[in-house]
Motif scaffolding. Sequence first.
Motif, PDB file in Angstrom:
ATOM      1  N   GLN A 224       0.814  -1.208   0.000  1.00  0.00           N
ATOM      2  CA  GLN A 224       0.000   0.000   0.000  1.00  0.00           C
ATOM      3  C   GLN A 224       0.853   1.265   0.000  1.00  0.00           C
ATOM      4  O   GLN A 224       0.442   2.302  -0.527  1.00  0.00           O
ATOM      5  N   ASP A 228       0.151   4.906  -1.802  1.00  0.00           N
ATOM      6  CA  ASP A 228       0.191   6.206  -1.149  1.00  0.00           C
ATOM      7  C   ASP A 228       1.178   7.138  -1.848  1.00  0.00           C
ATOM      8  O   ASP A 228       0.902   8.330  -2.034  1.00  0.00           O
ATOM      9  N   ASN A 258      -9.194  -2.146   0.157  1.00  0.00           N
ATOM     10  CA  ASN A 258      -8.723  -0.941  -0.515  1.00  0.00           C
ATOM     11  C   ASN A 258      -7.537  -0.319   0.201  1.00  0.00           C
ATOM     12  O   ASN A 258      -6.771   0.436  -0.399  1.00  0.00           O
ATOM     13  N   THR A 259      -7.381  -0.635   1.464  1.00  0.00           N
ATOM     14  CA  THR A 259      -6.274  -0.083   2.248  1.00  0.00           C
ATOM     15  C   THR A 259      -5.062  -0.996   2.295  1.00  0.00           C
ATOM     16  O   THR A 259      -4.042  -0.612   2.868  1.00  0.00           O
ATOM     17  N   ALA A 261      -4.727  -3.521   4.071  1.00  0.00           N
ATOM     18  CA  ALA A 261      -4.493  -3.711   5.505  1.00  0.00           C
ATOM     19  C   ALA A 261      -3.827  -5.038   5.822  1.00  0.00           C
ATOM     20  O   ALA A 261      -3.105  -5.156   6.818  1.00  0.00           O
ATOM     21  N   LEU A 298      -1.099   5.266   5.984  1.00  0.00           N
ATOM     22  CA  LEU A 298      -2.225   4.834   6.806  1.00  0.00           C
ATOM     23  C   LEU A 298      -1.853   4.764   8.287  1.00  0.00           C
ATOM     24  O   LEU A 298      -0.730   4.369   8.626  1.00  0.00           O
TER      25      LEU A 298
END
Length: 379
Positions: A224, A228, A258-259, A261, A298
């Motif tokens: 991710q 970003d 979507n993150t 995680a 995040l």
Amino acid sequence: MLAFLVLLWAFSSVLVCKADLEIAKDNTFHIAIFSDLHYGENESTFGIPADRNSAALMRQILAQEQPNFVVLNGDLITGENTFAFNSTGYVDQIVAPLMEGGYSWASTYGNHDSKYNLSREALYAEEKKYANAYTEHGSTGSTDGVTNYVLSIFATGNSQRPVALLWFFDSRGGSEYQSLPANVDNIDNYVSNATVSWFRSAQADMQRKYGTLPSLAFVHIPMQAFVDLQAVSSPEVSGSNYPGLNADVPLAQQGYSNTGAEAIPFMQALLDTPGLHSIYSGHDHGDSWCGRWPENTLPGYGVGGGSSQNRPFLCFCKHSGYGGYGVWNRGVRQVKMSFDQNGIMTIDTWVRMQAGTVITAVSLNETYGRDVYSTADGE
């Protein structure tokens, strides 16, 4: 069959003693990264000519760059298009240019390297038939992938203390071998938590033995943090501060949400690793830029990165093979590690295009992101 392959790699690893990886006499170590070769794609139509073009590219780039080492950074084969009887045979085609030139290599595996007719275990067993293969099998469980390991680089004639480390991670993904329905992805597409635990333990062990060592990391699917970074407007990827192709927007990252995680434990472990200089990924064929791990990340994985100067760089490789999606011009990312008399490492990186030109030649140093470079992206 799976148990036999595991036994085979364990037995072969005992028999084969690899020579240490050593820096050159000029105190450099030059790596060529072939990413997303995708051999075996649509072999009944355009696949055979595509593989020939990929082999020609490999021979040409190797002749021009003459690296000290080669990394095959995932999606070596488009496994869903192969047959069980010939799937691992593509390894022989992939490494033929390397063996001809006397080059050693190490691999990570990607999501297309596990499919109905191709397993990571079989792929690894085929690689390890070659004395020049430095790819290793991780020690964690069978669901954690294969290519989780670390290689040490030494000064010439000195095997007592490494000068740098190369970390390799299996981002997994794809489908289980001979699992029905065929080629329906059912393997998690992120670095597993068990692998993260191994990484933290191995890194801590290296730290205790040698202190902080500079290192690079290779993983096929980006995290991710790449997403970003792609969203940051200043400096902007593909601009004059972070040059490179930026055609896969938004890029596809590890994890399902979507993150991203699911990959947070892996990202935090990377940020917590002293001396980690840069991370190299493929997967997104239309991206080939480098940038510093962004500050605006995040909650939950941005804290461990420390100051901006301590966060690692994030680099895409370059789509090298003629298999796989996309019509962008092919090329190969080069990474040159240089060491001064005190063991301080600096990194220069560029992309050698098949046309012979060099693009996005940059120094990944403390002023990268402010330095101005040509925006030529090879297209």
